[in-house]
Design a protein around this motif. Structure first.
Motif, short mmCIF file in Angstrom:
data_model
loop_
_atom_site.label_atom_id
_atom_site.label_comp_id
_atom_site.label_asym_id
_atom_site.label_seq_id
_atom_site.Cartn_x
_atom_site.Cartn_y
_atom_site.Cartn_z
N ALA A 127 0.84 -1.21 0.00
CA ALA A 127 0.00 0.00 0.00
C ALA A 127 0.87 1.25 0.00
N VAL A 128 1.92 1.27 0.80
CA VAL A 128 2.84 2.41 0.82
C VAL A 128 3.51 2.56 -0.54
N ALA A 129 3.94 1.45 -1.12
CA ALA A 129 4.58 1.48 -2.44
C ALA A 129 3.62 2.03 -3.49
N PHE A 130 2.36 1.67 -3.41
CA PHE A 130 1.35 2.18 -4.33
C PHE A 130 1.25 3.70 -4.24
N VAL A 131 1.14 4.21 -3.02
CA VAL A 131 1.00 5.66 -2.81
C VAL A 131 2.22 6.41 -3.36
N VAL A 132 3.40 5.86 -3.17
CA VAL A 132 4.62 6.52 -3.65
C VAL A 132 4.73 6.43 -5.17
N THR A 133 4.25 5.34 -5.76
CA THR A 133 4.42 5.11 -7.20
C THR A 133 3.41 5.86 -8.05
N VAL A 134 2.25 6.20 -7.52
CA VAL A 134 1.24 6.93 -8.32
C VAL A 134 1.83 8.23 -8.90
N PRO A 135 2.48 9.09 -8.12
CA PRO A 135 3.04 10.31 -8.72
C PRO A 135 4.13 10.03 -9.76
N VAL A 136 4.88 8.96 -9.58
CA VAL A 136 5.90 8.58 -10.56
C VAL A 136 5.22 8.25 -11.89
N ASN A 137 4.15 7.47 -11.82
CA ASN A 137 3.42 7.12 -13.05
C ASN A 137 2.75 8.35 -13.67
N LYS A 138 2.22 9.24 -12.86
CA LYS A 138 1.61 10.46 -13.40
C LYS A 138 2.66 11.28 -14.14
N TRP A 139 3.83 11.41 -13.56
CA TRP A 139 4.92 12.15 -14.18
C TRP A 139 5.31 11.50 -15.52
N MET A 140 5.45 10.17 -15.54
CA MET A 140 5.83 9.46 -16.77
C MET A 140 4.75 9.58 -17.84
N ILE A 141 3.50 9.37 -17.46
CA ILE A 141 2.40 9.44 -18.42
C ILE A 141 2.29 10.85 -19.00
N GLY A 142 2.50 11.85 -18.16
CA GLY A 142 2.44 13.23 -18.61
C GLY A 142 3.51 13.57 -19.64
N ARG A 143 4.55 12.78 -19.69
CA ARG A 143 5.62 12.97 -20.67
C ARG A 143 5.55 11.97 -21.82
N GLY A 144 4.42 11.27 -21.92
CA GLY A 144 4.25 10.31 -23.00
C GLY A 144 5.02 9.01 -22.80
N LYS A 145 5.43 8.75 -21.57
CA LYS A 145 6.21 7.55 -21.25
C LYS A 145 5.35 6.61 -20.40
N GLY A 146 5.94 5.50 -19.98
CA GLY A 146 5.24 4.57 -19.11
C GLY A 146 3.99 4.02 -19.75
N HIS A 147 2.92 4.01 -18.99
CA HIS A 147 1.68 3.41 -19.48
C HIS A 147 1.00 4.24 -20.56
N ALA A 148 1.46 5.47 -20.79
CA ALA A 148 0.95 6.23 -21.93
C ALA A 148 1.26 5.50 -23.23
N VAL A 149 2.42 4.86 -23.28
CA VAL A 149 2.83 4.09 -24.45
C VAL A 149 1.93 2.86 -24.61
N VAL A 150 1.65 2.19 -23.51
CA VAL A 150 0.77 1.02 -23.55
C VAL A 150 -0.61 1.40 -24.04
N HIS A 151 -1.15 2.51 -23.52
CA HIS A 151 -2.51 2.94 -23.90
C HIS A 151 -2.57 3.34 -25.37
N GLN A 152 -1.47 3.86 -25.93
CA GLN A 152 -1.44 4.17 -27.36
C GLN A 152 -1.64 2.91 -28.18
N HIS A 153 -1.05 1.81 -27.73
CA HIS A 153 -1.15 0.56 -28.48
C HIS A 153 -2.50 -0.11 -28.28
N HIS A 154 -3.11 0.10 -27.13
CA HIS A 154 -4.46 -0.44 -26.90
C HIS A 154 -5.47 0.29 -27.77
N ALA A 155 -5.20 1.56 -28.08
CA ALA A 155 -6.15 2.37 -28.84
C ALA A 155 -6.17 2.02 -30.31
N HIS A 156 -5.09 1.37 -30.79
CA HIS A 156 -5.00 1.07 -32.23
C HIS A 156 -5.51 -0.28 -32.57
#
Length: 156
Positions: A127-156
């Protein structure tokens, strides 16, 4: 513009980061629990058990992403590159925090499978790891990295 296209062009919100982190948490939790259970049941030492849990957390984290992008029609090599790019930092942060909490928790490393401390410390550390990792993922997605890349492929 379709609703899906509009959503892809908007700045990512916290809900997207939470969703990506939940995905990461699922793979990490499967690997962590399995690794801790196997290592503890076999009487392995703390280091060997922790290493196994981390390896399995990365394995299951990557596997969940691979499953999704392969299902979307991507070839294995390309899907593997997407999974590595999407999940490596997220899983690494989650594992660092998760294992750090357990290592610092008094007596958690010596708890047995039948002990409430084993399961409570593992659940709370995730649970602590989840709370700490959410902002990391937000930062990555906001830069087109991380799961933003995965979601691009799901959309096609």
């Amino acid at each position: 513009m379709t609703l899906g296209a509009l959503m892809r062009h908007q700045a990512p919100g916290w809900s997207t980061a939470v969703q990506a982190t939940l995905h990461c948490l699922t793979g990490c939790a499967i690997g962590e629990v399995l690794g801790m259970v196997i290592g503890t049941a076999l009487g392995w030492g703390n280091l060997a058990t922790t290493v196994l849990a981390i390896i399995l957390a990365f394995f299951f984290g990557y596997s969940l992403t691979l499953r999704g992008v392969l299902k979307a029609g991507m070839g294995f090599r390309a899907a593997l590159r997407v999974a590595l790019a999407a999940d490596t930092l997220s899983i690494a942060v989650m594992e660092l925090i998760d294992n750090g909490v357990i290592a610092l928790w008094p007596d958690a490393m010596d708890a047995e499978l039948v002990d409430l401390l084993f399961w409570a410390s593992l659940a709370i550390s995730l649970a602590v790891a989840f709370v700490v990792t959410v902002p990391v993922n937000k930062w990555m997605i906001g830069r087109g990295k991380g799961h933003a890349v995965v979601h691009q492929h799901h959309a096609h």
